[in-house]
Design a protein around this motif. Structure first.
Motif, short mmCIF file in Angstrom:
data_model
loop_
_atom_site.label_atom_id
_atom_site.label_comp_id
_atom_site.label_asym_id
_atom_site.label_seq_id
_atom_site.Cartn_x
_atom_site.Cartn_y
_atom_site.Cartn_z
N ALA A 146 0.74 -1.26 -0.17
CA ALA A 146 -0.24 -0.07 -0.05
C ALA A 146 0.86 1.10 -0.04
O ALA A 146 0.32 2.23 -0.08
CB ALA A 146 -1.01 0.11 1.36
N TRP A 147 2.26 1.18 0.21
CA TRP A 147 3.02 2.48 0.26
C TRP A 147 3.08 3.07 -1.08
O TRP A 147 3.45 2.62 -2.18
CB TRP A 147 4.30 1.85 0.48
N ASP A 148 2.90 4.46 -1.06
CA ASP A 148 2.99 5.44 -2.12
C ASP A 148 4.33 5.69 -2.25
O ASP A 148 4.73 6.81 -1.82
CB ASP A 148 1.86 6.57 -1.98
N TYR A 149 5.19 5.06 -2.71
CA TYR A 149 6.54 5.33 -3.06
C TYR A 149 6.77 6.59 -3.93
O TYR A 149 7.89 7.06 -3.80
CB TYR A 149 7.48 4.29 -3.13
N GLY A 150 6.09 6.92 -4.65
CA GLY A 150 6.17 7.96 -5.66
C GLY A 150 6.09 9.17 -4.96
O GLY A 150 6.98 10.24 -5.26
N THR A 151 5.21 9.51 -3.93
CA THR A 151 5.31 10.60 -3.32
C THR A 151 6.45 10.82 -2.37
O THR A 151 6.95 11.87 -2.34
CB THR A 151 3.91 10.59 -2.36
N THR A 152 6.78 9.35 -2.08
CA THR A 152 8.04 9.46 -1.12
C THR A 152 9.53 10.33 -1.78
O THR A 152 9.94 10.99 -1.71
CB THR A 152 8.32 8.27 -0.51
N ALA A 153 9.40 9.65 -3.05
CA ALA A 153 10.40 9.88 -3.86
C ALA A 153 10.25 11.41 -4.03
O ALA A 153 11.32 12.22 -4.54
CB ALA A 153 10.39 9.32 -5.42
N GLU A 154 9.21 11.99 -4.67
CA GLU A 154 9.06 13.19 -4.88
C GLU A 154 9.44 14.17 -3.67
O GLU A 154 10.27 15.32 -3.72
CB GLU A 154 7.73 13.63 -5.44
N GLU A 155 9.18 13.87 -2.37
CA GLU A 155 9.54 14.59 -1.31
C GLU A 155 11.01 14.46 -1.14
O GLU A 155 11.61 15.54 -0.54
CB GLU A 155 8.84 14.08 -0.09
N LEU A 156 11.72 13.29 -1.02
CA LEU A 156 12.93 13.44 -1.09
C LEU A 156 13.91 13.97 -2.00
O LEU A 156 14.94 14.70 -1.95
CB LEU A 156 13.37 11.69 -1.23
N ALA A 157 13.18 14.01 -3.36
CA ALA A 157 14.01 14.85 -4.36
C ALA A 157 13.89 16.14 -4.18
O ALA A 157 15.19 16.94 -4.17
CB ALA A 157 13.18 14.56 -5.80
N GLU A 158 12.69 16.83 -3.53
CA GLU A 158 12.60 18.45 -3.19
C GLU A 158 13.68 18.56 -2.12
O GLU A 158 14.38 19.45 -2.13
CB GLU A 158 11.14 18.29 -3.00
N SER A 159 13.79 17.78 -1.13
CA SER A 159 14.45 17.97 0.27
C SER A 159 16.01 18.02 -0.31
O SER A 159 16.92 18.75 0.18
CB SER A 159 14.16 16.85 1.11
N SER A 160 16.46 16.93 -1.23
CA SER A 160 17.77 16.69 -1.32
C SER A 160 18.19 17.72 -2.14
O SER A 160 19.36 18.31 -2.35
CB SER A 160 18.12 15.15 -1.94
N GLY A 161 17.28 18.15 -2.99
CA GLY A 161 17.94 19.52 -4.04
C GLY A 161 18.01 20.69 -3.35
O GLY A 161 18.98 21.47 -3.50
N LYS A 162 17.36 20.78 -2.35
CA LYS A 162 17.34 22.11 -1.52
C LYS A 162 18.49 22.10 -0.36
O LYS A 162 19.40 22.94 -0.36
CB LYS A 162 16.20 22.45 -0.84
N MET A 163 18.88 20.84 -0.10
CA MET A 163 19.85 20.79 0.88
C MET A 163 21.34 20.60 0.28
O MET A 163 22.43 20.72 1.00
CB MET A 163 19.76 19.60 1.94
N LEU A 164 21.45 20.19 -0.97
CA LEU A 164 22.68 19.82 -1.84
C LEU A 164 23.53 21.32 -1.62
O LEU A 164 24.70 20.98 -1.48
CB LEU A 164 22.59 19.59 -3.13
#
Lengths: 492, 446
Positions: free
Chosen positions: A235-253
């Motif tokens: 049931a895990w919505d891993y697409g949403t997880t991926a988007e949130e991680l992408a946003e955070s990692s991009g900002k923190m880079l």
């Protein structure tokens, strides 16, 4: 100890080794009553004030996907037991892998011996302990294990998650998704008549991305957890997880390192609750009272926090990560009000805590596994929602830090706590202006609790792993967004 | 028949019955006791006798399945081998681990002493005396909330279907004392010390007591420290914990996973000041429980990691060595994915320093005794750290306890900023190290 005339259900000590019991070898059920009541009676006959058996069987599996390959599937099977013997306020705990009658008897005898207790004469009668009617919290959970995801499905989901990350994240260096399923069957029998069984199913899935661009690096992760839903993984919505991680990692880079100093902070909801867990929750465990390592030792009924703060620790929060139907001492889970409008209401207590501190048990006796004796531990712990909006919180900050994603933390014996911030932003004139990294929050529990001055309405819970005296246990932390008026931020 | 031989023989029989032709097993049996006391009375005694094994099975396609179990009787081993066999269908198809080419190589000859376990009553008596001595040492010491003496005997073994069979026994003991002070109008302070030995008979309890006492008293008078850049001296324990926390720098598995501060090309490059050398040496005489083989049966050894600032070797398993064209180094832990880790670090002087430093003559330096919360404050993938610490501000030998502060920086930069490695190496439970002096680290106080 003098033994009275033998009740009908007594054996002579010399007869016990020859007894044959029909306890089921592959499950913990009512058939364990006979051998355990005999052994509990043996312990009482030797002069122990209290004896408890904890039997455990686990079926654990973990799966790891790195980039586009499954690199590890690791099942682990465990069987073991522990026996705890109390004499007065002192206790002894003996653990063993041998859960046969003779293995349990040997562990008990070792515990009795360590406590200086002697078995009665071989001709003496040993009254069995009468156990309560079998309390079976696991009866409705028999199919949980077989209904969980297969190894094939685990692999498919994890690879799907990594593929999703690759689609949306930039400057990726490594992607890693791991999952574990921890199925546990426990049985508790003790000389006060407790006889209860439970089945627990804990699952967690987490993704971590490492991004790099020249000397710039960012590492961000996200983890979800669940108890009692066999279909959690699928049931895990891993697409949403991926988007949130992408946003955070991009900002923190490309984030700057935080400048050290004292700031007002806004701490996000969800895993932001780790601040209360570390700064206060641990200090409300009776194990801390026993050691004299909590500043709240004699503060019950007194104001220890800002009046805006109310906090709970509860055994059952739907399917949250720290949910249990009974604790590891066989006590049904309870909902415990810790702090109400700033006033300390209750401590979290286990059996030893009740014996040594007088605080009543709260169904908080927990342990990692059979090799640990239970101790008072948190379950699902959170700061309750307040009246403010998130905009109110930001509007109150001229120059401060928004701690969006917390790392781990700890609290020491002197009440000093610390925790890392994985994702932070500078707040200027009520607005987020730029990302910051490398922040650590430090302070004193007594001080910080008075400085949590605003709570918003958006309570959210998050899974966590809590390490302490009885090992690592699954917990929930949680809170709404909160404002801390000032805190020391370690940085560069 | 010893437990290890029994497990090995049972596994062989069961594997044959199940048609499993290639397998290996790593496991251990442990017998341990620990005591803690509270105000002169025993508080809790723990004892355990347990075993655990990890079995790896290769199927007909050469894919690997793994299972761990604590149930080491015939029934449990059979279930573990069957489960591992089932898991092998989903095993990795690339870079599959194999037996170590050194799994049958001769083991180093190590002279190891073993100790018989002491009676529980003796351990409690020793600990009660130690607790009392600490409480008597100063009025401010109100409690010893964390204390313990522990002793254990471990037998670990490795066997495989190609004929490797190794086992060895070790014993160890430790004593741990952690104080807490109470003074009117003052914040609680603490001090702690630990000692290890082969058995409880040769534990240096007096030394542990003295160190815990001295540290506690040194923290009674404390001050806040002004935030800024400082010259920092790491104690042996503190520097060892930092080097271990950034172990991906010299870990071949991390390099291959692209989760390291190094790349394969980092070998032979300067990663630290030439004043520093780092070895991993499971066989160091200071290691009281030296293991002569790792989880794959590979013999352990002394391995140069950084010599005079230059990265010289990675820690390897059999699999990482094969992939990187190196030799296994004896640092593997068995599993579906074999992990790699250090055994016993030895940090020492590299090049001779142009100048030497001493706390007795230094001005305004911070001596860090103990780094805390490394699990939270170290970002090993970024190379950054921000950590609370116990320590002192030192001026010409005078030490003033620091109330509460953090040290932050970049680990790679820290290694380059070392200005002095002292000759006074200290043996600790996790390795051997001297005091290490580093310039320009950020300290957050007030």
């Amino acid at each position: 100890m003098t033994l009275a005339a033998a009740p009908l259900s007594s054996l002579r000590l010399q007869e016990i080794p020859n007894q044959t019991y029909q306890a089921a070898p592959d499950r913990f059920d009512a058939s364990w009553a006979d051998p355990l009541s005999t052994l509990l009676g043996l312990g009482r006959a030797a002069g122990a004030d209290f004896i408890e058996f904890f039997l455990e069987r686990t079926n654990f599996i973990s799966c790891l996907a790195e980039d586009d390959a499954i690199t590890s599937i690791s099942p682990r099977l465990t069987t073991g037991a522990g026996v705890r013997v109390f004499k007065g306020k002192a206790d002894c705990y003996v653990s063993t892998n041998d859960v046969s009658f003779h293995g349990l008897k040997a562990a008990l005898e070792k515990g009795l011996s360590i406590m200086g207790l002697l078995l009665p004469a071989t001709s003496a009668y040993v009254p069995e302990v009468t156990l309560e009617m079998f309390r079976d919290y696991g009866a409705t959970k028999e199919n949980w294990l077989v209904n969980c995801s297969s190894m094939q499905v685990m692999g498919d989901v994890l690879l799907g998650a990594n593929a999703s990350v690759e689609k949306v994240a930039k400057h990726l260096q490594a992607r890693r998704t791991n999952y574990f399923r921890d199925w546990q069957e426990v049985l508790v029998a003790s000389s006060d008549g407790t006889f209860a069984r439970d089945i627990r199913l804990t699952q967690s899935v987490g993704t971590n991305v490492l991004c790099a661009d020249g000397d710039h690096r960012s590492s961000i992760g996200q983890r979800l957890g669940n108890t009692s839903d066999p279909s959690f993984l699928t049931a895990w919505d891993y697409g949403t997880t991926a988007e949130e991680l992408a946003e955070s990692s991009g900002k923190m880079l490309y984030a700057d390192y935080v400048e050290s100093g004292t700031y007002p902070i806004i701490m996000a909801n969800h895993f932001g609750g780790v601040i209360f867990h570390e700064a206060c929750g641990h200090l409300l465990e009776t194990t801390q009272i026993e050691r004299g390592t909590t500043p709240f030792i004699d503060k019950k009924g007194e104001k220890i926090a800002h009046e805006s703060l109310t906090a709970w620790d509860e055994g059952r929060s739907n399917e949250s990560f720290g949910t249990i139907d009974m604790d590891d001492e066989g006590m049904p889970a309870q909902r415990t009000l810790l702090i109400e409008n700033g006033v300390l209401k209750n401590f979290l207590s286990d059996r030893a805590g009740a014996v040594r501190t007088g605080h009543p048990r709260t169904g908080s006796g927990r342990r990692q596994n059979y090799t640990f004796s239970a101790a008072s531990r948190m379950r699902n712990t959170y700061i309750d929602a307040g009246d403010h909006s998130l905009d109110d919180l930001f509007a109150s900050v001229d120059r401060g830090i928004y701690c969006k994603k917390m790392g781990g933390g700890s609290v020491g014996a002197t009440g000093q706590f610390n925790f890392a911030v994985d994702e932070a932003y500078l707040v200027e004139n009520g607005k987020i202006t730029r990302p910051l990294k490398g922040a650590t929050l430090i302070g004193e529990a007594v001080d910080i609790m008075q400085k949590i001055s605003m709570c918003s309405q958006d309570l959210s819970l998050a899974p966590g792993f809590c390490g302490s005296i009885s090992g690592s246990v699954y917990v929930t932390v949680g809170q709404p967004h909160i404002k801390v008026d000032s805190i020391t931020v370690g940085g560069r | 028949m010893s437990k290890v031989i029994e497990i090995s023989a049972n596994a062989q029989t069961i594997a044959q019955r199940l048609g499993i032709t290639k397998y290996d097993i790593y496991g251990a049996t442990t017998d341990s006791t620990s005591v803690q006391v509270d105000k002169g009375e025993p508080k809790q005694v723990k004892a355990s006798n347990r075993a655990s094994v990890t079995v790896r099975v290769w199927n007909d396609q050469g894919r690997l399945g793994v299972t761990s179990t604590t149930d080491v009787d015939e029934r449990g081993l059979e279930l573990a081998l069957k489960t591992a066999s089932e898991a092998s269908a989903f095993g990795a198809t690339e870079n599959i681990p194999d037996f170590s080419p050194e799994a049958t190589a001769p083991l180093p000859d190590v002279d190891v002493a073993l100790a018989d376990p002491a009676p529980v009553g003796t351990l409690i008596e020793q600990l009660v005396k130690a607790e009392q001595a600490l409480l008597n040492a100063h009025d401010a010491i109100a409690a010893v909330p964390y204390n313990g003496i522990a002793q254990s005997a471990v037998e670990h073994f490795y066997v495989n279907s190609a004929g490797a069979q190794r086992s060895e026994e070790r014993t160890s003991a430790s004593v741990y004392l952690y104080t807490k002070t109470e003074q009117e109008g003052r914040k609680p302070r603490s001090g702690h010390a630990v000692r290890i030995g082969v058995g409880s008979d040769n534990l240096d309890i007096d030394g542990c007591l003295q160190e815990a006492t001295d540290k506690t008293l040194s923290h009674l008078d404390y001050k806040k420290i002004e935030s800024g850049k400082y010259r920092v001296v790491f104690s042996p324990e503190a520097f060892l914990s930092l080097v271990s926390a950034f172990g991906n720098l010299y870990n071949a598995q991390s390099v291959l996973d692209k989760r390291s501060l190094s790349t394969a090309e980092s070998l032979t490059t300067a990663v630290a000041s030439p004043l520093l050398s780092v070895y991993d040496d499971a066989l160091h005489p200071g290691n009281i429980s030296p293991e002569t083989f790792d989880g794959e049966g590979t013999p352990t050894r002394r391995l140069p990691i950084i010599e005079k600032g230059v990265l010289t070797n990675f820690l390897h398993s059999a699999g990482t060595a094969k992939r990187m064209g190196a030799q296994p180094t004896g640092h593997a832990s068995i599993g579906a994915k074999v992990s790699v880790g250090s055994n016993f670090l030895h940090i020492t002087q590299g090049d001779a320093a142009a100048a030497s430093y001493a706390l007795e003559t230094a001005d305004n330096v911070i001596l860090i005794d103990d780094l805390q919360a490394l699990h939270a404050g170290v970002n090993a993938l970024q190379g950054s750290f921000s950590l609370p610490f116990d320590g002192w501000l030192v001026n010409k030998g005078d030490r003033t306890s620091i109330e509460s502060a953090t040290v932050a920086g970049d680990f790679r930069q820290l290694l380059q900023s070392i200005i002095y490695v002292s000759p006074d190496e200290k043996v600790t439970s996790s390795g051997v190290a001297p005091h290490v002096w580093v310039d320009d680290l950020s300290i957050t106080g007030e």
